[in-house]
Motif scaffolding. Structure first.
Motif, PDB file in Angstrom:
ATOM      1  N   GLY A   9       0.839  -1.204   0.000  1.00 43.30           N
ATOM      2  CA  GLY A   9       0.000   0.000   0.000  1.00 43.30           C
ATOM      3  C   GLY A   9       0.865   1.242   0.000  1.00 43.30           C
ATOM      4  N   GLY A  39      -0.051   4.634   0.386  1.00 39.61           N
ATOM      5  CA  GLY A  39      -0.595   5.870   0.947  1.00 39.61           C
ATOM      6  C   GLY A  39       0.482   6.581   1.752  1.00 39.61           C
ATOM      7  N   GLY A  97      -1.979   7.065  -2.170  1.00 43.25           N
ATOM      8  CA  GLY A  97      -3.107   6.507  -1.436  1.00 43.25           C
ATOM      9  C   GLY A  97      -4.320   7.416  -1.409  1.00 43.25           C
ATOM     10  N   CYS A 128      -7.085  14.045   1.689  1.00 36.14           N
ATOM     11  CA  CYS A 128      -6.559  15.296   2.243  1.00 36.14           C
ATOM     12  C   CYS A 128      -6.317  16.365   1.176  1.00 36.14           C
ATOM     13  CB  CYS A 128      -5.211  15.087   2.924  1.00 36.14           C
ATOM     14  SG  CYS A 128      -4.938  13.514   3.703  1.00 36.14           S
ATOM     15  N   SER A 170      -9.341  17.554  -1.323  1.00 35.84           N
ATOM     16  CA  SER A 170     -10.357  18.275  -0.530  1.00 35.84           C
ATOM     17  C   SER A 170      -9.837  19.651  -0.128  1.00 35.84           C
ATOM     18  CB  SER A 170     -10.786  17.455   0.695  1.00 35.84           C
ATOM     19  OG  SER A 170      -9.695  17.190   1.540  1.00 35.84           O
ATOM     20  N   GLY A 184      -0.182  -3.456  -8.674  1.00 35.59           N
ATOM     21  CA  GLY A 184      -1.104  -4.591  -8.699  1.00 35.59           C
ATOM     22  C   GLY A 184      -1.653  -4.840  -7.316  1.00 35.59           C
ATOM     23  N   TYR A 185      -2.575  -5.785  -7.231  1.00 40.81           N
ATOM     24  CA  TYR A 185      -3.215  -6.070  -5.951  1.00 40.81           C
ATOM     25  C   TYR A 185      -2.429  -7.156  -5.231  1.00 40.81           C
ATOM     26  CZ  TYR A 185      -6.941  -6.237  -2.562  1.00 40.81           C
ATOM     27  OH  TYR A 185      -7.649  -6.139  -1.389  1.00 40.81           O
ATOM     28  N   ALA A 245       0.282  -1.553   4.905  1.00 36.20           N
ATOM     29  CA  ALA A 245      -0.188  -0.155   4.944  1.00 36.20           C
ATOM     30  C   ALA A 245      -1.331   0.008   3.948  1.00 36.20           C
ATOM     31  CB  ALA A 245       0.967   0.784   4.597  1.00 36.20           C
ATOM     32  N   GLY A 262      -4.500   0.710   4.347  1.00 34.70           N
ATOM     33  CA  GLY A 262      -5.461   1.796   4.533  1.00 34.70           C
ATOM     34  C   GLY A 262      -6.898   1.381   4.813  1.00 34.70           C
ATOM     35  N   ILE A 270     -15.034  14.738   7.548  1.00 39.52           N
ATOM     36  CA  ILE A 270     -14.999  14.580   6.085  1.00 39.52           C
ATOM     37  C   ILE A 270     -16.278  15.135   5.459  1.00 39.52           C
ATOM     38  CG2 ILE A 270     -14.985  12.874   4.201  1.00 39.52           C
ATOM     39  CD1 ILE A 270     -12.975  11.241   5.820  1.00 39.52           C
ATOM     40  N   GLU A 311     -16.369  19.000   5.651  1.00 39.31           N
ATOM     41  CA  GLU A 311     -15.443  19.642   4.694  1.00 39.31           C
ATOM     42  C   GLU A 311     -16.057  19.654   3.295  1.00 39.31           C
ATOM     43  OE1 GLU A 311     -11.121  18.840   6.851  1.00 39.31           O
ATOM     44  OE2 GLU A 311     -11.489  17.928   4.915  1.00 39.31           O
ATOM     45  N   ILE A 340       0.768  -0.343   9.794  1.00 39.61           N
ATOM     46  CA  ILE A 340       0.737   1.103  10.083  1.00 39.61           C
ATOM     47  C   ILE A 340      -0.490   1.750   9.440  1.00 39.61           C
ATOM     48  CG2 ILE A 340       3.259   1.363  10.253  1.00 39.61           C
ATOM     49  CD1 ILE A 340       3.237   2.305   7.340  1.00 39.61           C
ATOM     50  N   GLY A 341      -0.791   2.951   9.893  1.00 43.79           N
ATOM     51  CA  GLY A 341      -1.809   3.767   9.218  1.00 43.79           C
ATOM     52  C   GLY A 341      -3.227   3.436   9.655  1.00 43.79           C
ATOM     53  N   ALA A 400      -0.180   8.102  10.257  1.00 47.18           N
ATOM     54  CA  ALA A 400       0.373   7.044   9.409  1.00 47.18           C
ATOM     55  C   ALA A 400       1.860   7.286   9.124  1.00 47.18           C
ATOM     56  CB  ALA A 400      -0.415   6.976   8.103  1.00 47.18           C
TER      57      ALA A 400
END
Ligand code: FAD
Length: 467
Positions: free
Chosen positions: A13, A15, A43, A50, A53, A115-116, A144, A146, A186, A189, A312-313, A325
């Motif tokens: 990940g 992010g 991410g 973040c 927005s 890729g996944y 990570a 998310g 969220i 905002e 993490i995160g 994170a």
């Protein structure tokens, strides 16, 4: 085509958590692979969180400020909104940052595999990409992956007028009537953006206040300041039925502020929180425990129950914030590189970038009461600040919370640039400053950050008369 590569560290990940971990690991000399399912790095935060927005909130603030300036002698007239240009501007901002991350990965020789990714064993991860399958044999892993928006079972999420935050950021249209389902950061905002662009925005919140973690006096001040920006703010109320009909989305409310009849909306933004992606990675194949909600438990070195696998995160728990994170990422990478490092901040700040902004750090007054902490809370109203008055920000306030030894343990602000002003409070909490340290620090005049020094002076009982 399938291939196998080896890595000292694989990060799953990309992010803020993932890229920060990968960069730090590479900087520490570790051979690092970063796995990301999308073609751009960054991410949620950089692509659909973040950054986009804030790019839109920046524009929304200009629209709102221009309206006020009309009362002060400069009339810009009605704003002309060009949605395509706004969207392009937002995409440019995002592209600049995600492109920068791509460059930084190259410079650091971080091998990015698109890729996944899913675990296939305690030391293997398989990535399904457009150009085939890559098996990564790793010594250490940092998960990570998310989080994603929560979906509600009674909401027809497949209707294109039902939005999550990612849909709202696409800016496809400006709905005439919009509902924010959930009165958290969220939602508010995005509501601020759409309200500035011309939508009539309602908010429904199940609890008795918007942004439930914030102190009552802070939110009361915020509510006063947003009067007129949102049409109907319904508290202690829930959306009980959401029906996608041809003419509109019909929402039936229940609770204290519920309208008697269903209300029609052109768009409903569901913003009731985010859910971790921990359950989608076959982490059990590596022996990593994931709880029923998808969170992965870690210790203060970000280590999971498996010694060489870290997490993490957003997927290790609240608060789900980019800066948390990033700090966790540095800890994980440094521990893997053999350094002694722990994640033990005294505070993780929270900021709502609405207009006005609301920001807090450390212990809230609510928490101090719940935890039985002996405290003193002082507030400095911005109506006594020269800078605030000169900048039409006099409705704001600064609040500091001190423990019985006069040490600062919390702080909150509502008003213009509250998020920027909070930095001083965070540093003071982290450094264990007492009220005298803050009060004796010379704050420049006239500034909004003077309000922090003046609040400390109030606690000290030595307030001056310097607006
Ligand atoms: P994420 O950013 O979610 O990144 C995870 C990455 O992993 C993603 O790129 C995903 O594609 C990838 N991934 C997941 N599973 C796999 C897999 N199996 N294989 C390959 N790749 C995978 N936070 C703030 O601090 N400040 C803000 O102002 C702020 N504003 C926000 C606004 C909005 C609208 C939203 C939605 C969020 C906002 N946040 C904000 C929260 C912030 O975005 C998150 O806390 C942060 O992105 C979490 O970082 P992360 O690294 O844990 O995960």
């Amino acid at each position: 085509m399938s291939k196998t590569i080896k890595a000292q560290v694989v990060v799953l990940g990309a992010g803020p958590g993932g890229y920060s971990a990968a960069f730090r690991a590479a900087d520490l000399g570790l051979d690092t692979v970063l796995v990301e399912r999308y073609s751009t790095l960054g991410g949620v935060c950089l692509n659909v969180g973040c950054i986009p927005s804030k790019a839109l909130l920046h524009l929304a603030k200009h629209i709102e400020d221009a309206k006020v300036l009309g009362d002060e002698g400069i009339d810009f007239g009605e704003p002309k909104i060009d949605l395509d240009k706004i969207r392009k501007h937002k995409e440019k901002v995002v592209g600049q940052l995600t492109g920068g991350l791509g460059q930084m990965s190259k410079m650091r020789k971080v091998n990015v595999v698109n890729g996944y990714g899913k675990f296939t064993g305690a030391n293997t991860l398989k990535v399904e990409g457009d150009d085939g399958e890559t098996t990564i044999e790793f010594e250490h892993a940092i998960i990570a992956a998310g989080s994603q928006p929560v979906k509600l079972p009674f909401v027809p999420h497949d209707d294109e007028r039902i939005w999550d935050s990612t849909d709202a950021l696409e800016l496809k249209e400006i709905p005439k009537r919009m509902l924010l389902l959930g009165g958290g950061i969220i939602g508010l905002e995005m509501g601020t953006v759409y309200s500035a662009l011309g939508s009539k925005v309602d908010v429904v919140e199940m609890t008795d206040q918007l942004v439930p973690p914030a102190d009552k006096d802070i939110i009361k001040n915020f509510m006063k300041q947003i009067k007129g920006k949102f049409d109907n703010v319904m508290l202690n109320t829930k959306a009980a039925k959401v029906e996608a009909k041809k003419d509109a989305i019909h929402v039936t409310f229940e609770g204290k502020d519920a309208p008697e009849k269903p209300v029609k909306y052109d768009a409903v933004l569901v913003a009731v929180g985010r859910t971790p992606n921990g359950g989608k990675l076959d982490a059990d194949k590596a022996g990593v425990n994931v709880d029923e909600r998808g969170f992965i438990k870690v210790d203060s070195q970000m280590r999971t129950n498996v010694n060489h696998i870290f997490a993490i995160g957003d997927l290790v728990g609240q608060p789900m914030l980019a800066h948390k994170a990033v700090h966790e990422a540095h800890v994980a990478a440094e521990v893997i590189a053999g350094k002694k490092h722990f994640f033990e901040p005294k505070t993780i700040p929270s900021i709502m970038y609405t207009d006005p902004e609301m920001a807090w750090a450390g212990v809230t007054e609510k928490e101090a009461k719940e935890q039985g902490i002996e405290y003193d809370a002082v507030t400095f109203p911005w109506s006594a600040s020269g800078r605030a008055i000169a900048s039409n920000a006099q409705q704001g306030m600064t609040k500091l919370i001190f423990d019985k030894n006069n040490r600062i343990i919390g702080g909150a602000m509502v008003g213009t640039n509250a998020g920027e002003l909070l930095g001083e409070v965070c540093l003071a909490i982290e450094m264990g400053c007492d009220a005298e340290d803050i009060a004796l620090t010379v704050h420049a005049h006239p500034t909004l950050h003077e309000s922090v020094g003046l609040a400390a002076e109030i606690h000290e009982g030595s307030i001056t008369d310097m607006p």
